[in-house]
Design a protein around this motif. Sequence first.
Motif, PDB file in Angstrom:
ATOM      1  N   LYS A   1      52.275  21.553   4.238  1.00  0.00           N
ATOM      2  CA  LYS A   1      52.449  20.417   3.310  1.00  0.00           C
ATOM      3  C   LYS A   1      53.461  20.795   2.220  1.00  0.00           C
ATOM      4  O   LYS A   1      54.402  21.526   2.504  1.00  0.00           O
ATOM      5  CB  LYS A   1      51.091  19.986   2.742  1.00  0.00           C
TER       6      LYS A   1
ATOM      7  N   HIS B   1      51.466  11.773  10.069  1.00  0.00           N
ATOM      8  CA  HIS B   1      50.350  12.368   9.334  1.00  0.00           C
ATOM      9  C   HIS B   1      49.750  11.304   8.410  1.00  0.00           C
ATOM     10  O   HIS B   1      50.472  10.461   7.875  1.00  0.00           O
ATOM     11  CB  HIS B   1      50.838  13.572   8.524  1.00  0.00           C
TER      12      HIS B   1
ATOM     13  N   GLU C   1      42.865  13.611  13.481  1.00  0.00           N
ATOM     14  CA  GLU C   1      42.506  14.028  12.132  1.00  0.00           C
ATOM     15  C   GLU C   1      41.791  12.889  11.404  1.00  0.00           C
ATOM     16  O   GLU C   1      42.446  11.990  10.860  1.00  0.00           O
ATOM     17  CB  GLU C   1      43.762  14.392  11.334  1.00  0.00           C
TER      18      GLU C   1
ATOM     19  N   GLY D   1      41.362  17.909   3.781  1.00  0.00           N
ATOM     20  CA  GLY D   1      41.380  18.472   2.438  1.00  0.00           C
ATOM     21  C   GLY D   1      40.090  18.255   1.657  1.00  0.00           C
ATOM     22  O   GLY D   1      40.039  18.461   0.450  1.00  0.00           O
TER      23      GLY D   1
ATOM     24  N   SER E   1      39.979  20.024   7.539  1.00  0.00           N
ATOM     25  CA  SER E   1      39.117  21.079   7.003  1.00  0.00           C
ATOM     26  C   SER E   1      38.712  22.133   8.042  1.00  0.00           C
ATOM     27  O   SER E   1      37.580  22.613   8.044  1.00  0.00           O
ATOM     28  CB  SER E   1      37.883  20.492   6.312  1.00  0.00           C
TER      29      SER E   1
HETATM   30  P1  PGA Z   1      43.223  20.421   5.852  1.00  0.00           P
HETATM   31  O1  PGA Z   1      44.484  19.542   6.304  1.00  0.00           O
HETATM   32  O2  PGA Z   1      43.044  21.496   6.880  1.00  0.00           O
HETATM   33  O3  PGA Z   1      43.600  20.963   4.502  1.00  0.00           O
HETATM   34  O4  PGA Z   1      42.039  19.502   5.800  1.00  0.00           O
HETATM   35  C1  PGA Z   1      44.692  19.208   7.642  1.00  0.00           C
HETATM   36  C2  PGA Z   1      45.918  18.349   7.779  1.00  0.00           C
HETATM   37  O5  PGA Z   1      46.162  17.499   6.915  1.00  0.00           O
HETATM   38  O6  PGA Z   1      46.689  18.509   8.748  1.00  0.00           O
END
Ligand code: PGA
Length: 249
Positions: A11, A95, A167, A173, A213
């Motif tokens: 990110k 995304h 996802e 997150g 996560s």
């Molecule tokens: P995260 O993000 O592992 O921090 O939850 C995953 C993503 O957005 O690809």
Amino acid sequence: MRTPIIAGNWKMHKTVDEAICLTRELKEALKDIKDREIVICPPFVALHALKAELEGSNIKLGAQNCYFEDEGAYTGEVSPVMLKDLGVEYVIIGHSERRGYFNETDELVNKKAKALLKKGLKPIICVGESLEQREASETESVVKKQVFRDLDGIEPYRIKDIVIAYEPIWAIGTGKTATSEEANRVISIIRDTVKEMYSEKEASLIRIQYGGSVKANNAHEILTQSEIDGALVGGASLQTDSFTAIVKY
Ligand code: PGA
């Protein structure tokens, strides 16, 4: 059999120097891994430096977005041709942060996927439902619709080069993950959707990751599910220890 693919989505994190530092550590920590694909997706500005860093290593370079035109008056955008030139192999598209904050639609994701494939790049197409949609029992219909629209018009022979990342938005997150059974269930619905659009063959070739996560302590449980072909990792991809543990699940 499908080769598992673990991708780190950095990110908007890391300066170029920090990106080089993390990449050097990952190269060392993961140098013996042969049975799975490892991809890191740094911000655009670090791609050039990391191309040189990753020369001859088993870690592949990915980007987090792209535009669908080759070149032109599109201020601020980056094209598939430019990414290819930087040694990029995978590009995350659609995304939920891009769909949510930057209004990206399935139509746009579809154009980006086609543009990437045409240039020999591999899209990682993200799909997933919001908490509201999940609570309204719409997970299945939302995810199916995204897959139908994102893959629309893509020829069957391209499917092996496409990765889908399931996802659930409420798991990104937040520290909340879908249970491994639930992630496996939705991913098998995605695979069935690909079968409906194409055939059994394409459904068996396409790789489908789980994201949201994924951490060192839940990676094994999630990644050993029958339908799950790897993970798209956000937060836990920013440190050597946690990303290494996930890759080695
Ligand atoms: P995260 O993000 O592992 O921090 O939850 C995953 C993503 O957005 O690809």
